[in-house]
Motif scaffolding. Sequence first.
Motif, PDB file in Angstrom:
ATOM      1  N   HIS A 131      11.663  -0.454 -40.699  1.00  0.00           N
ATOM      2  CA  HIS A 131      12.640  -1.033 -39.927  1.00  0.00           C
ATOM      3  C   HIS A 131      13.615  -1.768 -40.622  1.00  0.00           C
ATOM      4  CE1 HIS A 131      11.216  -0.853 -35.812  1.00  0.00           C
ATOM      5  NE2 HIS A 131      10.001  -0.945 -36.238  1.00  0.00           N
ATOM      6  N   PHE A 132      13.333  -1.920 -41.992  1.00  0.00           N
ATOM      7  CA  PHE A 132      14.141  -2.790 -42.803  1.00  0.00           C
ATOM      8  C   PHE A 132      14.819  -1.936 -43.830  1.00  0.00           C
ATOM      9  CE2 PHE A 132      11.599  -5.977 -40.564  1.00  0.00           C
ATOM     10  CZ  PHE A 132      12.704  -6.733 -39.866  1.00  0.00           C
ATOM     11  N   GLN A 133      14.423  -0.880 -43.975  1.00  0.00           N
ATOM     12  CA  GLN A 133      14.823   0.117 -44.905  1.00  0.00           C
ATOM     13  C   GLN A 133      14.730  -0.244 -46.378  1.00  0.00           C
ATOM     14  OE1 GLN A 133      19.110   0.548 -43.658  1.00  0.00           O
ATOM     15  NE2 GLN A 133      18.590   2.229 -42.279  1.00  0.00           N
ATOM     16  N   LEU A 134      13.597  -0.615 -46.591  1.00  0.00           N
ATOM     17  CA  LEU A 134      13.148  -0.878 -47.696  1.00  0.00           C
ATOM     18  C   LEU A 134      12.453   0.008 -48.607  1.00  0.00           C
ATOM     19  CD1 LEU A 134      11.936  -4.476 -46.873  1.00  0.00           C
ATOM     20  CD2 LEU A 134      14.147  -4.024 -47.789  1.00  0.00           C
ATOM     21  N   HIS A 135      12.157   1.080 -48.008  1.00  0.00           N
ATOM     22  CA  HIS A 135      11.290   2.024 -48.690  1.00  0.00           C
ATOM     23  C   HIS A 135      12.031   2.913 -49.919  1.00  0.00           C
ATOM     24  CE1 HIS A 135      13.621   4.133 -45.532  1.00  0.00           C
ATOM     25  NE2 HIS A 135      13.847   5.163 -46.130  1.00  0.00           N
ATOM     26  N   ALA A 136      13.426   2.726 -49.962  1.00  0.00           N
ATOM     27  CA  ALA A 136      14.221   3.357 -50.599  1.00  0.00           C
ATOM     28  C   ALA A 136      14.283   2.446 -52.119  1.00  0.00           C
ATOM     29  CB  ALA A 136      15.717   3.614 -50.522  1.00  0.00           C
ATOM     30  N   GLU A 137      13.645   1.310 -52.177  1.00  0.00           N
ATOM     31  CA  GLU A 137      13.704   0.552 -53.267  1.00  0.00           C
ATOM     32  C   GLU A 137      12.881   1.278 -54.352  1.00  0.00           C
ATOM     33  OE1 GLU A 137      12.696  -3.594 -52.381  1.00  0.00           O
ATOM     34  OE2 GLU A 137      14.675  -3.861 -51.408  1.00  0.00           O
ATOM     35  N   LYS A 158       1.807  17.548 -68.078  1.00  0.00           N
ATOM     36  CA  LYS A 158       1.240  17.468 -66.877  1.00  0.00           C
ATOM     37  C   LYS A 158       0.910  16.026 -66.247  1.00  0.00           C
ATOM     38  CE  LYS A 158      -1.717  21.392 -68.113  1.00  0.00           C
ATOM     39  NZ  LYS A 158      -1.403  22.265 -66.694  1.00  0.00           N
ATOM     40  N   THR A 159       0.842  15.100 -67.049  1.00  0.00           N
ATOM     41  CA  THR A 159       0.956  13.646 -66.645  1.00  0.00           C
ATOM     42  C   THR A 159       2.317  13.301 -65.999  1.00  0.00           C
ATOM     43  OG1 THR A 159      -0.486  13.208 -68.452  1.00  0.00           O
ATOM     44  CG2 THR A 159       0.484  11.310 -67.544  1.00  0.00           C
ATOM     45  N   GLU A 160       3.306  13.638 -66.518  1.00  0.00           N
ATOM     46  CA  GLU A 160       4.570  13.232 -65.838  1.00  0.00           C
ATOM     47  C   GLU A 160       4.833  14.009 -64.662  1.00  0.00           C
ATOM     48  OE1 GLU A 160       6.493  12.080 -70.054  1.00  0.00           O
ATOM     49  OE2 GLU A 160       7.115  14.040 -69.116  1.00  0.00           O
ATOM     50  N   GLU A 161       4.235  15.091 -64.363  1.00  0.00           N
ATOM     51  CA  GLU A 161       4.142  15.729 -63.218  1.00  0.00           C
ATOM     52  C   GLU A 161       3.422  15.134 -62.148  1.00  0.00           C
ATOM     53  OE1 GLU A 161       3.234  19.778 -64.074  1.00  0.00           O
ATOM     54  OE2 GLU A 161       5.194  20.203 -64.796  1.00  0.00           O
ATOM     55  N   MET A 162       2.334  14.773 -62.587  1.00  0.00           N
ATOM     56  CA  MET A 162       1.378  13.908 -61.684  1.00  0.00           C
ATOM     57  C   MET A 162       2.022  12.818 -61.103  1.00  0.00           C
ATOM     58  SD  MET A 162      -2.699  13.078 -62.018  1.00  0.00           S
ATOM     59  CE  MET A 162      -2.037  11.728 -63.217  1.00  0.00           C
ATOM     60  N   LEU A 163       2.494  12.157 -62.167  1.00  0.00           N
ATOM     61  CA  LEU A 163       3.106  10.495 -61.534  1.00  0.00           C
ATOM     62  C   LEU A 163       4.434  10.852 -61.045  1.00  0.00           C
ATOM     63  CD1 LEU A 163       2.897   8.754 -65.094  1.00  0.00           C
ATOM     64  CD2 LEU A 163       1.468   8.246 -62.892  1.00  0.00           C
ATOM     65  N   ASP A 164       5.116  11.815 -61.053  1.00  0.00           N
ATOM     66  CA  ASP A 164       6.412  12.206 -60.274  1.00  0.00           C
ATOM     67  C   ASP A 164       5.967  12.331 -58.747  1.00  0.00           C
ATOM     68  OD1 ASP A 164       7.764  12.163 -62.575  1.00  0.00           O
ATOM     69  OD2 ASP A 164       8.033  14.355 -62.584  1.00  0.00           O
ATOM     70  N   PHE A 165       4.696  13.045 -58.758  1.00  0.00           N
ATOM     71  CA  PHE A 165       4.037  13.170 -57.241  1.00  0.00           C
ATOM     72  C   PHE A 165       3.635  12.261 -56.461  1.00  0.00           C
ATOM     73  CE2 PHE A 165       0.021  13.929 -55.025  1.00  0.00           C
ATOM     74  CZ  PHE A 165       0.516  14.433 -53.794  1.00  0.00           C
ATOM     75  N   LEU A 166       2.866  11.133 -57.579  1.00  0.00           N
ATOM     76  CA  LEU A 166       2.144   9.965 -57.053  1.00  0.00           C
ATOM     77  C   LEU A 166       3.252   9.113 -56.627  1.00  0.00           C
ATOM     78  CD1 LEU A 166      -1.202   9.932 -59.404  1.00  0.00           C
ATOM     79  CD2 LEU A 166      -0.852  10.516 -56.931  1.00  0.00           C
ATOM     80  N   LEU A 167       4.108   8.711 -57.358  1.00  0.00           N
ATOM     81  CA  LEU A 167       4.786   7.430 -57.032  1.00  0.00           C
ATOM     82  C   LEU A 167       5.298   7.445 -55.706  1.00  0.00           C
ATOM     83  CD1 LEU A 167       6.963   6.884 -60.420  1.00  0.00           C
ATOM     84  CD2 LEU A 167       5.050   5.832 -59.702  1.00  0.00           C
ATOM     85  N   PRO A 168       6.190   8.565 -55.084  1.00  0.00           N
ATOM     86  CA  PRO A 168       6.570   8.247 -53.850  1.00  0.00           C
ATOM     87  C   PRO A 168       5.476   8.442 -52.743  1.00  0.00           C
ATOM     88  CG  PRO A 168       7.094  10.545 -54.801  1.00  0.00           C
ATOM     89  CD  PRO A 168       6.534   9.650 -55.868  1.00  0.00           C
ATOM     90  N   GLU A 169       4.248   8.952 -53.154  1.00  0.00           N
ATOM     91  CA  GLU A 169       3.045   8.767 -52.268  1.00  0.00           C
ATOM     92  C   GLU A 169       2.437   7.545 -52.258  1.00  0.00           C
ATOM     93  OE1 GLU A 169       2.002  11.570 -50.328  1.00  0.00           O
ATOM     94  OE2 GLU A 169       3.870  12.408 -50.973  1.00  0.00           O
ATOM     95  N   PHE A 170       2.307   6.918 -53.384  1.00  0.00           N
ATOM     96  CA  PHE A 170       1.907   5.289 -53.466  1.00  0.00           C
ATOM     97  C   PHE A 170       3.027   4.686 -52.729  1.00  0.00           C
ATOM     98  CE2 PHE A 170      -0.528   6.338 -57.452  1.00  0.00           C
ATOM     99  CZ  PHE A 170      -1.849   6.241 -56.924  1.00  0.00           C
ATOM    100  N   GLN A 171       4.236   4.753 -52.976  1.00  0.00           N
ATOM    101  CA  GLN A 171       5.248   3.837 -52.381  1.00  0.00           C
ATOM    102  C   GLN A 171       5.197   4.097 -50.847  1.00  0.00           C
ATOM    103  OE1 GLN A 171       8.791   4.312 -54.074  1.00  0.00           O
ATOM    104  NE2 GLN A 171       9.583   2.336 -53.320  1.00  0.00           N
ATOM    105  N   SER A 172       4.844   5.403 -50.182  1.00  0.00           N
ATOM    106  CA  SER A 172       4.975   5.373 -48.820  1.00  0.00           C
ATOM    107  C   SER A 172       3.562   4.849 -47.935  1.00  0.00           C
ATOM    108  CB  SER A 172       5.106   6.997 -48.513  1.00  0.00           C
ATOM    109  OG  SER A 172       3.722   7.449 -48.826  1.00  0.00           O
ATOM    110  N   GLU A 173       2.824   4.384 -48.925  1.00  0.00           N
ATOM    111  CA  GLU A 173       1.250   4.233 -48.344  1.00  0.00           C
ATOM    112  C   GLU A 173       1.512   2.517 -48.444  1.00  0.00           C
ATOM    113  OE1 GLU A 173      -1.399   5.222 -46.769  1.00  0.00           O
ATOM    114  OE2 GLU A 173       0.029   6.802 -46.581  1.00  0.00           O
TER     115      GLU A 173
END
Length: 288
Positions: free
Chosen positions: A158-164, A227-242
Motif C-alpha cells: 500500500h505504501f510502496q515501500l517494497h522498493a527500498e 555460487k554464493t553471490e548468485e544465491m544471495l542475488d536470488f535470496l535478497l528479493p525473496e527475503f524482502q518480499s516475505e
Amino acid sequence: MTLRPQTIILTGMSGAGKSVAMQALEDIGFFCVDNLPPALMPRLLEMAEHASGTLGKVAFACDLRGGALFKPLLMTVEELRQRKDMDVVLVFLDADDATLVRRYKASRRRHPLSPSARLTESIQQEREVLASVRVACDIVIDTSDMAVGRLKQELQRHFQLHAERMPVHVLSFGFKYGVPLDADMIFDVRFLPNPYYVDDLRPFTGEDDPVYDYVMQWPASKQFVTKTEEMLDFLLPEFQSEGKTHLVVGIGCTGGRHRSVAIARHIANHLRALADVDLTHRDRNREG
C-alpha cells in the motif's frame, strides 16, 4: 527547507493487529507512536516537520482504548488534510468476529471497551462505535487470515515501500572465537588455502591486497564467490518480499584475519548493487 512528513493513522478493531502493524511500520522506517490521542497529533507533526527530515515518516495508532479522547479522530484527520502538502492516510484494520475472539482467548486479555461484558458483546459494540470511522478510512485491511509476514507485505504494498533497499551486514569472523549469534546465514571458507602459513603474508589481513590476491587466485575461491553471490542475488528479493527488513551474512575462517576477510570484501562489493551493505571484520585485529 522543512520536510512535511508522510503520515499514517492506524485504527480499527481491538485485536485486529495494530501492534503487529506498528512494529512492521517501524521496521520499514516509520517513527511510530501508539495510543496517542488524536488531538495531540497536529502538535507532534509540527515538531516532526522541523526535525530536518529525521521524522519524514510518522505512524500513529489510536483506537477506543483512548475512551473519550478517541472521539476527535475524524475531525483531526480532516484538519491535517487541510494543511498544504500534508500526506495523511487513514488505515483501518479489521478481522471477523471468530478471529477476534480466538485472538483474545489466546492472549487472555480483556476487551478494552467493556471489560465486564461478554467478549462477543464487546466486539459487536465496538463495531457499531467504529462504523463511521471505517467508512471514512482510505484503506481497510482484513487481517483474519493473515500471518505477521503477510500483514507486513500488505503495508509495504500500500505504501510502496517494497522498493527500498534492504540493509545487509556482511561480517567476517574467526570460528575459534565463536559464531556470531545474530547471523542469518553462515559460510565456512576454511577449505581455502590459508595465508597464515605463508610467512610473508601472515602479518597482513584480507584487507591488504597481497592477502586478498592470494586468497582470490584459487579456482575454488572464484567458484565459491560466484555460487554464493548468485544465491544471495536470488535470496535478497525473496527475503524482502516475505517482509524481512535486514540480513546478516557471516563469512568465517579459522582466525578471522585472512580468508574470511578477503571473501567478505568480495561479497560485500558485489551486493552493493542490490542492497545497503555494511562490512565488518569482527576478528581482523586479533593476534594469532
